[in-house]
Design a protein around this motif. Structure first.
Motif, PDB file in Angstrom:
ATOM      1  N   GLU A  20       0.637  -1.038  -0.267  1.00  0.00           N
ATOM      2  CA  GLU A  20      -0.381  -0.037   0.324  1.00  0.00           C
ATOM      3  C   GLU A  20       0.782   1.302  -0.465  1.00  0.00           C
ATOM      4  OE1 GLU A  20      -3.827  -1.331   2.094  1.00  0.00           O
ATOM      5  OE2 GLU A  20      -2.995  -0.599   3.773  1.00  0.00           O
ATOM      6  N   ASP A  22       0.363   5.472   1.213  1.00  0.00           N
ATOM      7  CA  ASP A  22      -0.249   5.957   1.560  1.00  0.00           C
ATOM      8  C   ASP A  22       1.333   7.129   2.412  1.00  0.00           C
ATOM      9  OD1 ASP A  22       0.937   4.276   4.150  1.00  0.00           O
ATOM     10  OD2 ASP A  22      -1.223   4.531   4.849  1.00  0.00           O
ATOM     11  N   HIS A  23       0.553   7.975   2.891  1.00  0.00           N
ATOM     12  CA  HIS A  23       1.489   8.905   3.702  1.00  0.00           C
ATOM     13  C   HIS A  23       2.509   8.270   4.280  1.00  0.00           C
ATOM     14  CE1 HIS A  23       2.330  11.025   7.460  1.00  0.00           C
ATOM     15  NE2 HIS A  23       2.442  11.990   6.346  1.00  0.00           N
ATOM     16  N   HIS A  24       1.908   7.168   4.962  1.00  0.00           N
ATOM     17  CA  HIS A  24       2.760   5.886   6.381  1.00  0.00           C
ATOM     18  C   HIS A  24       4.000   5.673   5.082  1.00  0.00           C
ATOM     19  CE1 HIS A  24       4.235   4.033   9.825  1.00  0.00           C
ATOM     20  NE2 HIS A  24       3.641   3.429   8.692  1.00  0.00           N
ATOM     21  N   PHE A  54      -2.932  -0.599  -2.739  1.00  0.00           N
ATOM     22  CA  PHE A  54      -3.907   0.233  -2.338  1.00  0.00           C
ATOM     23  C   PHE A  54      -2.893   1.157  -3.262  1.00  0.00           C
ATOM     24  CE2 PHE A  54      -5.173   4.113   0.485  1.00  0.00           C
ATOM     25  CZ  PHE A  54      -5.914   4.579   0.097  1.00  0.00           C
ATOM     26  N   MET A  55      -3.645   2.857  -3.116  1.00  0.00           N
ATOM     27  CA  MET A  55      -2.740   4.174  -3.821  1.00  0.00           C
ATOM     28  C   MET A  55      -3.453   4.859  -2.979  1.00  0.00           C
ATOM     29  SD  MET A  55       0.047   5.910  -5.866  1.00  0.00           S
ATOM     30  CE  MET A  55      -1.898   7.106  -6.757  1.00  0.00           C
ATOM     31  N   ASP A  56      -3.183   6.534  -2.634  1.00  0.00           N
ATOM     32  CA  ASP A  56      -3.759   7.739  -2.225  1.00  0.00           C
ATOM     33  C   ASP A  56      -3.181   8.798  -3.327  1.00  0.00           C
ATOM     34  OD1 ASP A  56      -2.375   7.914   0.199  1.00  0.00           O
ATOM     35  OD2 ASP A  56      -4.189   8.365   1.423  1.00  0.00           O
ATOM     36  N   SER A  57      -3.704   9.867  -2.220  1.00  0.00           N
ATOM     37  CA  SER A  57      -2.448  11.337  -3.154  1.00  0.00           C
ATOM     38  C   SER A  57      -1.600  11.171  -2.618  1.00  0.00           C
ATOM     39  CB  SER A  57      -3.263  11.812  -3.617  1.00  0.00           C
ATOM     40  OG  SER A  57      -3.486  13.039  -1.583  1.00  0.00           O
ATOM     41  N   SER A  58      -0.843  10.532  -1.101  1.00  0.00           N
ATOM     42  CA  SER A  58       0.973  10.136  -1.431  1.00  0.00           C
ATOM     43  C   SER A  58       1.451   9.417  -2.223  1.00  0.00           C
ATOM     44  CB  SER A  58       0.458   9.571   0.020  1.00  0.00           C
ATOM     45  OG  SER A  58      -0.040  10.187   0.936  1.00  0.00           O
ATOM     46  N   VAL A  60       0.604  10.385  -5.694  1.00  0.00           N
ATOM     47  CA  VAL A  60       1.485  11.202  -6.887  1.00  0.00           C
ATOM     48  C   VAL A  60       2.666  12.150  -6.144  1.00  0.00           C
ATOM     49  CG1 VAL A  60      -0.163  13.469  -7.739  1.00  0.00           C
ATOM     50  CG2 VAL A  60      -1.219  11.488  -7.775  1.00  0.00           C
ATOM     51  N   GLY A  61       2.246  12.295  -4.989  1.00  0.00           N
ATOM     52  CA  GLY A  61       3.816  13.003  -4.074  1.00  0.00           C
ATOM     53  C   GLY A  61       5.324  12.438  -4.175  1.00  0.00           C
ATOM     54  N   TYR A  85      -8.053   1.985 -10.325  1.00  0.00           N
ATOM     55  CA  TYR A  85      -7.798   2.916  -9.925  1.00  0.00           C
ATOM     56  C   TYR A  85      -6.695   4.451  -9.435  1.00  0.00           C
ATOM     57  CZ  TYR A  85      -5.156  -0.443  -6.683  1.00  0.00           C
ATOM     58  OH  TYR A  85      -4.292  -0.933  -5.666  1.00  0.00           O
ATOM     59  N   LYS A  88      -7.077   6.276 -11.583  1.00  0.00           N
ATOM     60  CA  LYS A  88      -7.980   7.334 -11.674  1.00  0.00           C
ATOM     61  C   LYS A  88      -7.339   8.792 -10.490  1.00  0.00           C
ATOM     62  CE  LYS A  88     -12.220   7.732 -10.010  1.00  0.00           C
ATOM     63  NZ  LYS A  88     -13.873   6.307  -9.042  1.00  0.00           N
ATOM     64  N   VAL A  89      -6.629   8.362  -9.428  1.00  0.00           N
ATOM     65  CA  VAL A  89      -5.860   9.494  -8.606  1.00  0.00           C
ATOM     66  C   VAL A  89      -4.463   9.560  -9.509  1.00  0.00           C
ATOM     67  CG1 VAL A  89      -4.427   9.921  -6.969  1.00  0.00           C
ATOM     68  CG2 VAL A  89      -6.369   7.809  -6.706  1.00  0.00           C
ATOM     69  N   LEU A  92      -5.942  13.013 -11.973  1.00  0.00           N
ATOM     70  CA  LEU A  92      -6.555  14.391 -10.931  1.00  0.00           C
ATOM     71  C   LEU A  92      -5.281  15.206 -11.648  1.00  0.00           C
ATOM     72  CD1 LEU A  92      -8.649  12.562  -8.404  1.00  0.00           C
ATOM     73  CD2 LEU A  92      -8.807  13.806  -9.618  1.00  0.00           C
TER      74      LEU A  92
ATOM     75  N   SER B  16       0.766   8.457  11.852  1.00  0.00           N
ATOM     76  CA  SER B  16       0.204   8.074  10.904  1.00  0.00           C
ATOM     77  C   SER B  16      -0.650   6.279  10.121  1.00  0.00           C
ATOM     78  CB  SER B  16       1.079   8.173  10.165  1.00  0.00           C
ATOM     79  OG  SER B  16       3.002   7.355  10.274  1.00  0.00           O
ATOM     80  N   GLU B  19      -4.188   5.528   9.517  1.00  0.00           N
ATOM     81  CA  GLU B  19      -4.517   5.903   7.856  1.00  0.00           C
ATOM     82  C   GLU B  19      -4.820   4.616   7.356  1.00  0.00           C
ATOM     83  OE1 GLU B  19      -1.151   9.458   6.950  1.00  0.00           O
ATOM     84  OE2 GLU B  19      -0.457   7.359   6.363  1.00  0.00           O
ATOM     85  N   THR B  45      -9.393   5.302  -0.527  1.00  0.00           N
ATOM     86  CA  THR B  45      -9.212   6.449  -0.740  1.00  0.00           C
ATOM     87  C   THR B  45      -9.379   7.892  -0.012  1.00  0.00           C
ATOM     88  OG1 THR B  45      -8.887   4.560  -3.059  1.00  0.00           O
ATOM     89  CG2 THR B  45      -7.990   7.247  -3.545  1.00  0.00           C
ATOM     90  N   GLU B  49      -7.271   9.983   2.448  1.00  0.00           N
ATOM     91  CA  GLU B  49      -7.319  11.536   2.193  1.00  0.00           C
ATOM     92  C   GLU B  49      -7.576  12.444   3.154  1.00  0.00           C
ATOM     93  OE1 GLU B  49      -5.186  12.722  -0.165  1.00  0.00           O
ATOM     94  OE2 GLU B  49      -5.654  11.062  -1.637  1.00  0.00           O
ATOM     95  N   THR B  52      -5.815  11.271   6.551  1.00  0.00           N
ATOM     96  CA  THR B  52      -4.308  11.797   6.328  1.00  0.00           C
ATOM     97  C   THR B  52      -3.522  13.889   6.506  1.00  0.00           C
ATOM     98  OG1 THR B  52      -3.623   9.909   4.867  1.00  0.00           O
ATOM     99  CG2 THR B  52      -1.806  12.254   4.440  1.00  0.00           C
ATOM    100  N   GLU B 106       6.577  17.209   0.215  1.00  0.00           N
ATOM    101  CA  GLU B 106       5.995  16.297  -1.984  1.00  0.00           C
ATOM    102  C   GLU B 106       4.400  16.096  -1.010  1.00  0.00           C
ATOM    103  OE1 GLU B 106       8.386  12.558  -2.325  1.00  0.00           O
ATOM    104  OE2 GLU B 106       9.973  13.850  -3.398  1.00  0.00           O
ATOM    105  N   ARG B 107       3.673  17.100  -1.049  1.00  0.00           N
ATOM    106  CA  ARG B 107       2.148  16.983  -0.872  1.00  0.00           C
ATOM    107  C   ARG B 107       1.227  17.693  -1.914  1.00  0.00           C
ATOM    108  NH1 ARG B 107       1.410  13.455   1.622  1.00  0.00           N
ATOM    109  NH2 ARG B 107      -0.887  13.377   1.420  1.00  0.00           N
ATOM    110  N   SER B 108       1.122  16.639  -2.041  1.00  0.00           N
ATOM    111  CA  SER B 108       0.535  16.568  -4.241  1.00  0.00           C
ATOM    112  C   SER B 108      -0.595  18.376  -3.662  1.00  0.00           C
ATOM    113  CB  SER B 108       0.002  15.826  -4.376  1.00  0.00           C
ATOM    114  OG  SER B 108      -1.631  15.082  -4.109  1.00  0.00           O
ATOM    115  N   PHE B 118     -13.850  10.865  -5.712  1.00  0.00           N
ATOM    116  CA  PHE B 118     -14.418   9.552  -5.182  1.00  0.00           C
ATOM    117  C   PHE B 118     -15.352   9.372  -4.401  1.00  0.00           C
ATOM    118  CE2 PHE B 118     -10.049   7.567  -6.115  1.00  0.00           C
ATOM    119  CZ  PHE B 118      -9.919   8.093  -6.973  1.00  0.00           C
TER     120      PHE B 118
END
Lengths: 102, 144
Positions: A20, A22-24, A54-58, A60-61, A85, A88-89, A92, B16, B19, B45, B49, B52, B106-108, B118
């Motif tokens: 996964e 995420d930010h963590h 799994f992936m969230d916007s972290s 993308v960063g 999925y 899709k992120v 954006l 963290s 999450e 998702t 977010e 986070t 690196e926050r988008s 979503f």
């Protein structure tokens, strides 16, 4: 979560991420990928998402940061094997243009 | 909102590693409705977010409590995520795509954009020094 670095030939390194994002987890992935870039000085970094569950916007960063890092070295970043999925992120942020090196 | 058939409330620290806890909890909560995989991924998702944001922004340089409430009706899930952190000065600005106060980390700047895309609706209330509440709803369209 892990990243496996492999030689993709012709100056490319492949970073296959599993688990996964995420930010963590992103901070550890970032460290491992940047270490590989520093050690191998590749022309191209190919990030393989086939093992990502799994992936969230972290994520993308994470890609934006590696893009910046590679660009500063005169290199490129490409993304491959993105499930819908994740695409899709990425869409954006307009990052889908990096898919398969487009 | 219609009368809920099920409801849950949980609170956890703004660490963290939590999450993932929040994602797993929301996935488990809606599982009785047999949601489609894409609906489940969207919900996880969006929750990831929101949580986070609490960790990175609301409780920056400190650890606080995040509350997550979820309600389930016949065809809809309602999720409220609340912190009592620093609050957002300009919610409209914070919700602009790619806007971030932390580019060096690196926050988008896509957190709210992902939540908006979503889910079916999102409402954000914030007060400086008191915290932020995010309410999201999503219809669960198919049943097996």
């Amino acid at each position: 979560m892990a990243v496996y670095i492999a030689d993709g030939g012709e100056g490319t390194i492949v970073a296959k991420i599993t688990g996964e994002i995420d930010h963590h987890t992103a901070r550890w992935l970032r460290m491992d990928i940047d270490t590989a870039i520093q050690d191998r000085n590749p022309k191209k970094l190919l990030i393989d998402f086939s093992g990502v569950s799994f992936m969230d916007s972290s994520g993308v960063g994470l890609v934006m940061g590696r893009y910046k890092n590679m660009k500063e070295r005169g290199g490129k970043v490409a993304l491959t094997n993105m499930p819908d999925y994740i695409e899709k992120v990425m869409n954006l942020a307009g990052m889908d243009r990096l898919l398969n090196g487009r | 909102m219609k009368k809920p058939q099920n409801e849950m409330k949980m609170s956890f620290l703004s660490l963290s590693e939590n999450e993932r806890l929040a994602r797993v909890a929301i996935g488990g909560f809606v599982s009785s409705k047999n949601p489609r995989i894409d609906e489940l991924t969207d919900l996880k998702t969006a929750v990831s977010e929101a949580v986070t944001n609490c960790i990175v922004h609301a409780y920056r340089d400190t650890v606080g409590v995040i509350e997550m409430t979820a309600r389930l009706t016949d065809d809809c899930v309602y999720i409220k995520i609340r912190d009592r952190g620093c609050g957002i000065e300009d919610v409209k600005k914070a919700m602009e795509p790619l806007y971030t106060t932390l580019p060096d980390e690196e926050r988008s700047g896509l957190g709210f954009s992902v939540m908006e895309s979503f889910t079916d609706s999102i409402a954000v209330k914030s007060r400086l020094g008191y915290g932020t509440t995010v309410v999201m709803t999503k219809k669960l369209r198919s049943k097996i």
